[in-house]
Design a protein around this motif. Sequence first.
Motif, PDB file in Angstrom:
ATOM      1  N   LEU A 170       0.775  -0.997  -0.086  1.00 37.09           N
ATOM      2  CA  LEU A 170       0.181   0.127   0.055  1.00 37.09           C
ATOM      3  C   LEU A 170       0.907   1.372  -0.099  1.00 37.09           C
ATOM      4  O   LEU A 170       2.117   1.075   0.568  1.00 37.09           O
ATOM      5  N   PRO A 171       0.390   2.392  -0.475  1.00 33.85           N
ATOM      6  CA  PRO A 171       0.914   3.612  -0.274  1.00 33.85           C
ATOM      7  C   PRO A 171       1.134   3.902   1.074  1.00 33.85           C
ATOM      8  O   PRO A 171       0.344   3.671   2.143  1.00 33.85           O
ATOM      9  N   ALA A 172       2.359   4.323   1.413  1.00 33.70           N
ATOM     10  CA  ALA A 172       2.686   4.653   2.955  1.00 33.70           C
ATOM     11  C   ALA A 172       1.478   5.361   3.764  1.00 33.70           C
ATOM     12  O   ALA A 172       1.318   5.067   4.808  1.00 33.70           O
ATOM     13  N   ALA A 173       0.770   6.446   3.063  1.00 32.10           N
ATOM     14  CA  ALA A 173      -0.202   6.998   4.106  1.00 32.10           C
ATOM     15  C   ALA A 173      -1.371   6.125   4.306  1.00 32.10           C
ATOM     16  O   ALA A 173      -1.892   6.003   5.456  1.00 32.10           O
ATOM     17  N   GLU A 174      -1.792   5.275   3.243  1.00 35.89           N
ATOM     18  CA  GLU A 174      -2.872   4.322   3.247  1.00 35.89           C
ATOM     19  C   GLU A 174      -2.407   3.460   4.554  1.00 35.89           C
ATOM     20  O   GLU A 174      -3.244   2.739   5.145  1.00 35.89           O
ATOM     21  N   SER A 175      -1.395   3.022   4.332  1.00 34.54           N
ATOM     22  CA  SER A 175      -0.643   1.778   5.373  1.00 34.54           C
ATOM     23  C   SER A 175      -0.826   2.452   6.582  1.00 34.54           C
ATOM     24  O   SER A 175      -1.208   1.642   7.912  1.00 34.54           O
ATOM     25  N   GLU A 176      -0.311   3.818   6.948  1.00 31.88           N
ATOM     26  CA  GLU A 176      -0.144   4.315   8.259  1.00 31.88           C
ATOM     27  C   GLU A 176      -1.841   4.289   8.554  1.00 31.88           C
ATOM     28  O   GLU A 176      -2.053   4.416   9.829  1.00 31.88           O
ATOM     29  N   ASP A 177      -2.579   4.875   7.774  1.00 35.15           N
ATOM     30  CA  ASP A 177      -4.070   5.087   8.144  1.00 35.15           C
ATOM     31  C   ASP A 177      -4.718   3.864   8.635  1.00 35.15           C
ATOM     32  O   ASP A 177      -5.417   3.822   9.652  1.00 35.15           O
ATOM     33  N   PHE A 178      -4.455   2.700   8.001  1.00 30.67           N
ATOM     34  CA  PHE A 178      -4.850   1.579   8.300  1.00 30.67           C
ATOM     35  C   PHE A 178      -4.374   1.383   9.745  1.00 30.67           C
ATOM     36  O   PHE A 178      -5.080   0.344  10.611  1.00 30.67           O
ATOM     37  N   LYS A 179      -3.146   1.148   9.751  1.00 32.20           N
ATOM     38  CA  LYS A 179      -2.654   0.913  11.162  1.00 32.20           C
ATOM     39  C   LYS A 179      -3.336   1.677  12.468  1.00 32.20           C
ATOM     40  O   LYS A 179      -3.433   1.202  13.315  1.00 32.20           O
ATOM     41  N   GLU A 180      -3.309   2.848  11.978  1.00 39.63           N
ATOM     42  CA  GLU A 180      -3.955   3.780  13.137  1.00 39.63           C
ATOM     43  C   GLU A 180      -5.288   3.226  13.369  1.00 39.63           C
ATOM     44  O   GLU A 180      -5.899   3.239  14.583  1.00 39.63           O
ATOM     45  N   PHE A 181      -6.158   2.942  12.165  1.00 40.74           N
ATOM     46  CA  PHE A 181      -7.503   2.722  12.488  1.00 40.74           C
ATOM     47  C   PHE A 181      -7.709   1.150  13.230  1.00 40.74           C
ATOM     48  O   PHE A 181      -8.270   1.083  14.124  1.00 40.74           O
ATOM     49  N   ALA A 182      -6.559   0.449  13.057  1.00 42.39           N
ATOM     50  CA  ALA A 182      -6.619  -1.138  13.715  1.00 42.39           C
ATOM     51  C   ALA A 182      -6.170  -0.519  15.135  1.00 42.39           C
ATOM     52  O   ALA A 182      -6.731  -1.558  15.912  1.00 42.39           O
ATOM     53  N   GLU A 183      -5.409   0.384  15.307  1.00 41.26           N
ATOM     54  CA  GLU A 183      -5.101   0.571  16.761  1.00 41.26           C
ATOM     55  C   GLU A 183      -6.181   1.041  17.608  1.00 41.26           C
ATOM     56  O   GLU A 183      -6.332   0.435  18.842  1.00 41.26           O
ATOM     57  N   VAL A 184      -7.130   1.901  16.999  1.00 42.95           N
ATOM     58  CA  VAL A 184      -8.093   2.505  17.899  1.00 42.95           C
ATOM     59  C   VAL A 184      -9.499   1.836  17.789  1.00 42.95           C
ATOM     60  O   VAL A 184     -10.300   2.157  18.506  1.00 42.95           O
ATOM     61  N   THR A 185      -9.489   0.873  16.894  1.00 44.69           N
ATOM     62  CA  THR A 185     -11.020   0.337  16.776  1.00 44.69           C
ATOM     63  C   THR A 185     -10.874  -0.956  17.307  1.00 44.69           C
ATOM     64  O   THR A 185     -10.333  -1.896  17.232  1.00 44.69           O
TER      65      THR A 185
END
Length: 179
Positions: A23-38
Amino acid sequence: MTTKTAATSKVYLTYVDQWLDTLPAAESEDFKEFAEVTPSVIEIWVYAGILQYPGSFNDLSRWVKMKYKKLNRREILNSEIAALHSDIQELRMAITSGEVKADNGCQRLAALEKELRSHIETSDKMNRTTDKRGLVLAGADRVMREMTAIFKDDPQFAEPIENAMNAVWAKVYSELSNA
């Protein structure tokens, strides 16, 4: 947990890590952040589907458990309900045996019963909300996957479909989070 090696000689502990690298870096980081808080793995799975995650639910679920500690609110609430129920039974026995004065015991009993009813109501509401959110998100995921499959061979529609899916995902998730 499987170890995979990519063509670049990079070693991946999980299939999810390998996918995140595509994934593009921004999407990868967004996904990881989402996974962390959800708190819900189902919601993380749906979001991964939006990002074209090709792996299995079990792989993703194991990855989430390995990377992010999730608090099981339902289990905590159920154990509190069981403890309150036990406390109420013990207090009733203490009142009956005369260990606790009837007037004080009745007040404490009423307070414990009120707290128990509140916990049960919260548990029911949590279950209904989780079920509703899961069903809505699973339906949205299915629609998005079907649209992607339908238009996968038509590059003219690929980008507009992806943009539309991201917009729909954001709107549906926002509405469910505020409900």
